[in-house]
Design a protein around this motif. Structure first.
Motif, short mmCIF file in Angstrom:
data_model
loop_
_atom_site.label_atom_id
_atom_site.label_comp_id
_atom_site.label_asym_id
_atom_site.label_seq_id
_atom_site.Cartn_x
_atom_site.Cartn_y
_atom_site.Cartn_z
N ARG A 80 33.73 58.39 36.67
CA ARG A 80 32.86 59.57 36.53
C ARG A 80 32.71 59.99 35.07
O ARG A 80 31.75 60.67 34.71
N LYS A 81 33.65 59.59 34.23
CA LYS A 81 33.59 59.94 32.81
C LYS A 81 32.98 58.82 31.96
O LYS A 81 32.87 58.97 30.74
N GLN A 82 32.61 57.70 32.60
CA GLN A 82 32.08 56.56 31.87
C GLN A 82 30.57 56.46 32.07
O GLN A 82 30.01 56.99 33.02
N SER A 83 29.92 55.73 31.17
CA SER A 83 28.47 55.56 31.27
C SER A 83 28.09 54.54 32.34
O SER A 83 26.97 54.55 32.84
N LYS A 84 29.02 53.65 32.67
CA LYS A 84 28.73 52.65 33.70
C LYS A 84 30.04 52.18 34.33
O LYS A 84 31.13 52.39 33.79
N SER A 85 29.92 51.56 35.49
CA SER A 85 31.07 50.96 36.15
C SER A 85 30.73 49.52 36.51
O SER A 85 29.58 49.19 36.77
N GLU A 86 31.75 48.68 36.51
CA GLU A 86 31.55 47.27 36.84
C GLU A 86 32.21 46.87 38.15
O GLU A 86 32.08 45.73 38.59
N ILE A 87 32.94 47.80 38.76
CA ILE A 87 33.57 47.54 40.06
C ILE A 87 32.93 48.51 41.06
O ILE A 87 33.00 49.72 40.89
N PHE A 88 32.31 47.97 42.10
CA PHE A 88 31.42 48.77 42.94
C PHE A 88 31.95 49.05 44.35
O PHE A 88 31.34 49.82 45.08
N SER A 89 33.07 48.44 44.72
CA SER A 89 33.57 48.65 46.08
C SER A 89 35.06 48.35 46.11
O SER A 89 35.61 47.69 45.22
N LEU A 90 35.71 48.83 47.17
CA LEU A 90 37.13 48.54 47.37
C LEU A 90 37.34 47.04 47.55
O LEU A 90 38.34 46.49 47.06
N GLU A 91 36.42 46.38 48.22
CA GLU A 91 36.54 44.94 48.44
C GLU A 91 36.44 44.17 47.12
O GLU A 91 37.16 43.19 46.90
N MET A 92 35.56 44.62 46.24
CA MET A 92 35.45 43.99 44.92
C MET A 92 36.72 44.21 44.11
O MET A 92 37.22 43.30 43.45
N LEU A 93 37.25 45.43 44.18
CA LEU A 93 38.51 45.72 43.50
C LEU A 93 39.62 44.81 44.03
O LEU A 93 40.40 44.25 43.25
N ALA A 94 39.68 44.65 45.35
CA ALA A 94 40.70 43.80 45.96
C ALA A 94 40.58 42.36 45.48
O ALA A 94 41.59 41.69 45.19
N ALA A 95 39.36 41.86 45.38
CA ALA A 95 39.14 40.49 44.93
C ALA A 95 39.59 40.32 43.48
O ALA A 95 40.23 39.32 43.13
N ILE A 96 39.28 41.29 42.64
CA ILE A 96 39.67 41.22 41.22
C ILE A 96 41.19 41.28 41.09
O ILE A 96 41.80 40.52 40.32
N VAL A 97 41.82 42.17 41.84
CA VAL A 97 43.28 42.31 41.78
C VAL A 97 43.97 41.06 42.31
O VAL A 97 44.92 40.56 41.71
#
Length: 294
Positions: free
Chosen positions: A183-200
């Motif tokens: 919310r404090k950034q101009s953009k985000s590159e992770i769009f869902s919990l599933e995407m976060l899980a894949a990256i992690v």
């Protein structure tokens, strides 16, 4: 807040889109992935599945009701977070994992933290690590890692690595979730919990493979670049020391100035540098650490 079901297909699609991930790896992950709405503990459930004769690699839950952190502490695992456990021996083959001795157990946590932090940084999230097992964002706890092992003849025969990452879930004052950061950034590159899980998951996989194939020495320099505790001053037995790094066995390196010793404490700590095992000191949260790297 209702418990939303984790989307298995979306997770696999996100994983397959990560550069360097093979179709074979994606197919194997899909076949051995177990999804739950709610569990007491993903680590506990993964051990139970292993003991029942199944061959799961990953367990993911939308919430945990009895999550555990390092040293048995409670880990708040409310809806909206990522709660994942990975079986190392199942994922990487029993011919590799037992080559790690019991004394090297902290290396699993260290390499996992490094791999996950590096992977998140590739997606624009400036994650750092806090010794021994925490992921830090803006000087607050974004997530943590819990490593559990089974030992046979002083060798690790199997390991389960649990990861918790704050996504949209509520957090204490010392914590942060990714959505509040975005919310404090101009953009985000992770769009869902599933995407976060894949990256992690990819980051954990990368870290463990690097450890098993090239050794901890190949990880330690870049791990220490991410270590937020470098330069932090701490008190050990009434002496002021400075954190200067981590050993290959995952111990914290603390260096003392010659003038920091008192006559009462010199017999107890005679060396100018000591090594602290995980769990012997609490390094705290919440404030920028003098000398820490950004």
């Amino acid at each position: 807040m209702s418990v939303a079901e984790f989307n298995k297909k979306k997770f696999i699609d996100c994983l397959s889109n990560i550069q360097g991930v093979s179709d074979k790896f994606t197919a194997s992950t899909f076949a051995n992935l177990h999804i739950f709405l709610s569990l007491p503990s993903t680590n506990q459930t993964l051990w139970q599945l292993i003991d029942s004769g199944e061959s799961p690699s990953i367990v993911i839950a939308s919430q945990q009701t009895a999550g555990r952190g390092q040293w048995g502490r409670n880990w708040e695992s409310t809806v909206g977070g990522l709660y994942m456990s990975v079986a190392i021996a199942k994922q990487y083959g029993s011919t590799i994992a037992p080559n790690i001795s019991i004394s090297q157990t902290p290396q699993l946590t260290l390499s996992s933290a490094w791999g996950i932090a590096s992977s998140l940084r590739d997606y624009g999230v400036p994650v750092q690590v806090k010794w021994p097992n925490d992921l830090i964002l803006e000087h607050k706890k974004l997530g943590g890692i819990l490593t559990e092992t089974r030992v046979n003849k002083k060798k690790i025969s199997q390991a389960v690595i649990g990861v918790g990452i704050n996504w949209t879930n509520s957090v204490p004052d010392t914590g942060i979730n990714l959505q509040s950061y975005y919310r404090k950034q101009s953009k985000s590159e992770i769009f869902s919990l599933e995407m976060l899980a894949a990256i992690v998951f990819h980051g954990l996989d990368f870290g463990i493979k690097q450890l098993l194939e090239s050794g901890i020495e190949s990880i330690l320099p870049s791990y220490q670049q991410l270590l937020i505790n470098i330069g932090q001053q701490i008190v050990v037995e009434d002496r002021i020391g400075t954190i200067v790094g981590v050993t290959t066995n995952g111990e914290l390196r603390v260096k003392f100035n010659q003038d920091s010793a008192s006559p009462l404490t010199q017999p107890q700590i005679s060396s100018s540098e000591i090594f602290l095992k995980p769990g012997t000191i609490n390094l705290g949260y919440g404030q920028p650490i003098p000398g820490s790297q950004e």
